[in-house]
Design a protein around this motif. Structure first.
Motif, PDB file in Angstrom:
ATOM      1  N   GLY A 102       0.796  -1.221   0.000  1.00  0.00           N
ATOM      2  CA  GLY A 102       0.000   0.000   0.000  1.00  0.00           C
ATOM      3  C   GLY A 102       0.823   1.262   0.000  1.00  0.00           C
ATOM      4  N   LEU A 103       2.131   1.118   0.112  1.00  0.00           N
ATOM      5  CA  LEU A 103       3.033   2.270   0.126  1.00  0.00           C
ATOM      6  C   LEU A 103       3.406   2.616  -1.316  1.00  0.00           C
ATOM      7  N   THR A 104       3.035   3.834  -1.760  1.00  0.00           N
ATOM      8  CA  THR A 104       3.281   4.219  -3.156  1.00  0.00           C
ATOM      9  C   THR A 104       3.975   5.563  -3.316  1.00  0.00           C
ATOM     10  N   ASP A 105       4.039   6.355  -2.271  1.00  0.00           N
ATOM     11  CA  ASP A 105       4.660   7.676  -2.390  1.00  0.00           C
ATOM     12  C   ASP A 105       6.181   7.557  -2.392  1.00  0.00           C
ATOM     13  N   PRO A 106       6.860   8.042  -3.434  1.00  0.00           N
ATOM     14  CA  PRO A 106       8.323   7.882  -3.520  1.00  0.00           C
ATOM     15  C   PRO A 106       9.070   8.458  -2.325  1.00  0.00           C
ATOM     16  N   GLY A 107       8.667   9.631  -1.860  1.00  0.00           N
ATOM     17  CA  GLY A 107       9.364  10.242  -0.736  1.00  0.00           C
ATOM     18  C   GLY A 107       9.241   9.420   0.530  1.00  0.00           C
ATOM     19  N   THR A 108       8.055   8.880   0.781  1.00  0.00           N
ATOM     20  CA  THR A 108       7.847   8.051   1.971  1.00  0.00           C
ATOM     21  C   THR A 108       8.621   6.748   1.864  1.00  0.00           C
ATOM     22  N   ILE A 109       8.660   6.184   0.665  1.00  0.00           N
ATOM     23  CA  ILE A 109       9.417   4.945   0.456  1.00  0.00           C
ATOM     24  C   ILE A 109      10.897   5.175   0.742  1.00  0.00           C
ATOM     25  N   ALA A 110      11.454   6.250   0.176  1.00  0.00           N
ATOM     26  CA  ALA A 110      12.871   6.542   0.372  1.00  0.00           C
ATOM     27  C   ALA A 110      13.188   6.779   1.845  1.00  0.00           C
ATOM     28  N   ALA A 111      12.297   7.475   2.536  1.00  0.00           N
ATOM     29  CA  ALA A 111      12.517   7.743   3.962  1.00  0.00           C
ATOM     30  C   ALA A 111      12.492   6.451   4.765  1.00  0.00           C
ATOM     31  N   LEU A 112      11.585   5.535   4.398  1.00  0.00           N
ATOM     32  CA  LEU A 112      11.482   4.277   5.125  1.00  0.00           C
ATOM     33  C   LEU A 112      12.717   3.404   4.877  1.00  0.00           C
ATOM     34  N   VAL A 113      13.216   3.425   3.657  1.00  0.00           N
ATOM     35  CA  VAL A 113      14.437   2.674   3.345  1.00  0.00           C
ATOM     36  C   VAL A 113      15.575   3.101   4.269  1.00  0.00           C
TER      37      VAL A 113
END
Length: 259
Positions: free
Chosen positions: A168-179
């Motif tokens: 359900g995670l699709t926002d690039p900025g949120t993905i990069a932050a989570l990585v």
């Protein structure tokens, strides 16, 4: 690390398609996929059972026993482990490993964090070589956002998870932050509305899975085909020949000559 774990640390993310039966898994392996997952929705729907309701333990294990000896690395979608008892989940994981599975996907369904962490620890104790992909449903179910996601993923990493999964995670900025915030490989579920696989790789995602998408697309293609034929149109798309599908049989299965 195991061969399956190594795929999460290669130059490219692990692109993991999800199968629902022997034919779909074997066909995907023939296209060069070294690792294949299962889809809980496909397994449940094929059996006429609900997904995400801990109703398909037997069906999931039976499929693992069929696929575990295949020419690919098998990761099994085990919903929540089909039990609230960590010891029972650990025993199920041991059975999956004995069947030949090398990975298990465990979802928390936003249940108690410590209970899910205990399940992960039980799996690692019962089947140490099994790659545990710990899933949290904070974005899938739309509750909690980033703070709650991080709280859950931290607990699951401490419990021994080898990877973490946030569908359900699709926002690039949120993905990069989570990585940047997790210590183990991050798995993202591909979405047509989100970044493509190359973009996800650039963001640092280490595993991209397809979930039930292939199963749903297959059903969609079947419905489109029958509608086209019924109205006199020539069906579009491609289909394997009878001989190609029949050739996907398991070793030792008699060859069918008609049907």
């Amino acid at each position: 690390m195991t061969a399956f774990a190594d795929l999460h640390h290669a130059d490219r993310p692990l692109f993991l398609p999800n199968a629902w039966d022997h034919a779909s898994a074997t066909a995907l392996a023939a296209r060069g996929f070294r690792a294949i997952g299962t889809t809980s929705l496909g397994v449940a729907a094929a059996a006429g059972l609900p997904d995400g309701a801990s109703a398909t333990r037997d069906e999931t294990l039976a499929l693992a026993r069929v696929l575990g000896s295949g020419p690919f690395l098998l990761s099994v979608d085990a919903e929540d482990g089909f039990s609230e008892d960590p010891d029972a989940v650990g025993e199920f994981a041991r059975e999956l490993a004995a069947a030949g599975a090398v990975g298990i996907n465990l979802e928390d369904a936003l249940g108690p964090v410590q209970r899910h962490a205990a399940k992960i620890a039980a799996v690692k104790a019962a089947a140490p070589g099994l790659f545990v992909n710990a899933r949290t449903d904070t974005y899938w179910l739309g509750e909690g956002g980033e703070p709650e996601t991080l709280r859950r993923l931290e607990a699951y990493q401490e419990a021994g998870a080898d990877g973490v999964f946030v569908p359900g995670l699709t926002d690039p900025g949120t993905i990069a932050a989570l990585v940047r915030r997790v210590r183990v490989p991050l798995n993202v579920l591909y979405s047509p509305a989100g970044p493509g696989v190359p973009h996800l790789a650039d963001l640092g995602v280490r595993r991209v899975s397809l979930g039930s998408l292939l199963y749903r697309r297959a059903l969609g293609a079947a419905l489109e085909t029958v509608a086209d034929i019924g109205t006199g149109r020539r069906p579009l798309g491609t289909a394997p020949s009878y001989a190609e599908v029949d050739g996907l049989r398991r070793h030792g299965t008699p060859v069918r000559t008609s049907g």
